[in-house]
Write an enzyme that holds these catalytic residues in place. Structure first.
Site, PDB file in Angstrom:
ATOM      1  CB  THR A  25      -2.895   3.596   0.871  1.00 36.30           C
ATOM      2  OG1 THR A  25      -2.755   4.265  -0.370  1.00 36.30           O
ATOM      3  CG2 THR A  25      -4.117   2.709   0.816  1.00 36.30           C
ATOM      4  CE  LYS A  58      -2.545   7.314  -3.536  1.00 35.83           C
ATOM      5  NZ  LYS A  58      -1.222   7.299  -2.907  1.00 35.83           N
ATOM      6  CG  LEU A  92      -1.955  -1.073   1.367  1.00 33.69           C
ATOM      7  CD1 LEU A  92      -2.696  -0.977   2.694  1.00 33.69           C
ATOM      8  CD2 LEU A  92      -2.945  -0.983   0.200  1.00 33.69           C
ATOM      9  CG  ASP A  93       0.458   4.180  -2.929  1.00 33.09           C
ATOM     10  OD1 ASP A  93       1.251   3.331  -3.372  1.00 33.09           O
ATOM     11  OD2 ASP A  93      -0.459   4.697  -3.601  1.00 33.09           O
ATOM     12  CD  GLN A  94       3.228   8.667   2.422  1.00 33.69           C
ATOM     13  OE1 GLN A  94       2.942   8.613   3.613  1.00 33.69           O
ATOM     14  NE2 GLN A  94       2.920   9.701   1.647  1.00 33.69           N
TER      15      GLN A  94
END
Ligand code: URA
Length: 242
Positions: free
Chosen positions: A106, A188, A102-104
């Site tokens: 998210t 995104k 997961l992105d930082q």
């Protein structure tokens, strides 16, 4: 299994370090300190304590973490914390890995394991497990844009179409949908592809495993039972995307 070997398998250090822990009286079984590192342990369901903390023997570990914002899914990070800082040392020592990333920024459900086969099963590109996200967008999505997302959008440098599956409108500029692939920044980029922007992203379900059923607050983790971790592998029934 011999006690020193069992402790090593559970992430308490090298064989030698585990022998020292035992000889120094830091390990107990049924409330009795055991000094003999050759003590025979009967796995499974074996319980033991190290420094007074209770543990159960686990051949492999399956973990769910409720990921907070500002944490990256890699071990070595430059600008943010690492999700591995949220786990105890014995799990790090077992070399648990995050299943996908997961992105930082998210938040939400992240699975981790030291079971290579399970990890492979869930991350294999052909394994179309649905991952559900709640999305806050900068602008409201029109009906036409929602249709476009449901039909699938193209993403630069990626092959095929990327669909928003099981789309729901939750509130004003707040939506929920599932994706079956997992390319870099997929959600995104899908929202950018329809001329909008993601303000906040939260994963709340993987296949049939829901974050809310696990009762873990942001930053907390828990072990998953077999039925829980198997429920995260259930494939989407209809797939018309590659
Ligand atoms: N899609 C994204 O864009 N970011 C995530 O963290 C997960 C899915």
């Amino acid at each position: 299994m011999q006690l020193d070997k069992l402790l090593q398998s559970q992430g308490f250090g090298t064989r030698k370090q585990c022998q020292i822990l035992i000889h120094r009286g830091h390990v107990s079984i049924n409330n009795d300190v055991v000094h003999d590192h050759k003590f025979r342990c009967n796995t499974p369901n074996f319980q033991f304590s190290v420094h007074g903390e209770k543990f159960s023997y686990r051949e492999k570990v399956y973990i769910a973490l409720n990921k907070p914002q500002g944490y990256e899914c890699s071990h070595r990070t430059q600008h943010h914390h690492s999700v591995f800082e949220l786990l105890p040392d014995h799990l790090i020592e077992r070399n648990v890995q995050s299943i996908g990333r997961l992105d930082q920024d998210t938040t939400g459900l992240l699975l981790l394991t030291d079971d290579g086969q399970y990890l492979h099963q869930l991350t294999h590109p052909k394994k179309h497990v649905l991952k559900y996200y709640q999305i806050h967008t900068t602008e409201a999505l029109s009906t036409d844009v929602i249709k476009q997302l449901q039909n699938g959008v193209e993403l630069r440098n990626e092959q095929g179409l990327f669909q928003a599956l099981n789309f729901e409108k939750i509130g004003e500029r707040h939506y929920r949908f599932a994706i079956s692939q997992g390319v870099y920044h997929q959600v995104k980029r899908m929202i950018v592809a329809v001329g909008n922007h993601v303000d906040a992203l939260h994963r709340d379900q993987i296949a049939e495993l829901k974050l809310e059923q696990l009762s873990i607050q942001s930053g907390e983790w828990c072990y998953l039972s077999e039925s829980e971790y198997q429920s995260a592998t259930v494939r989407a029934i209809s797939e018309n995307n590659t």
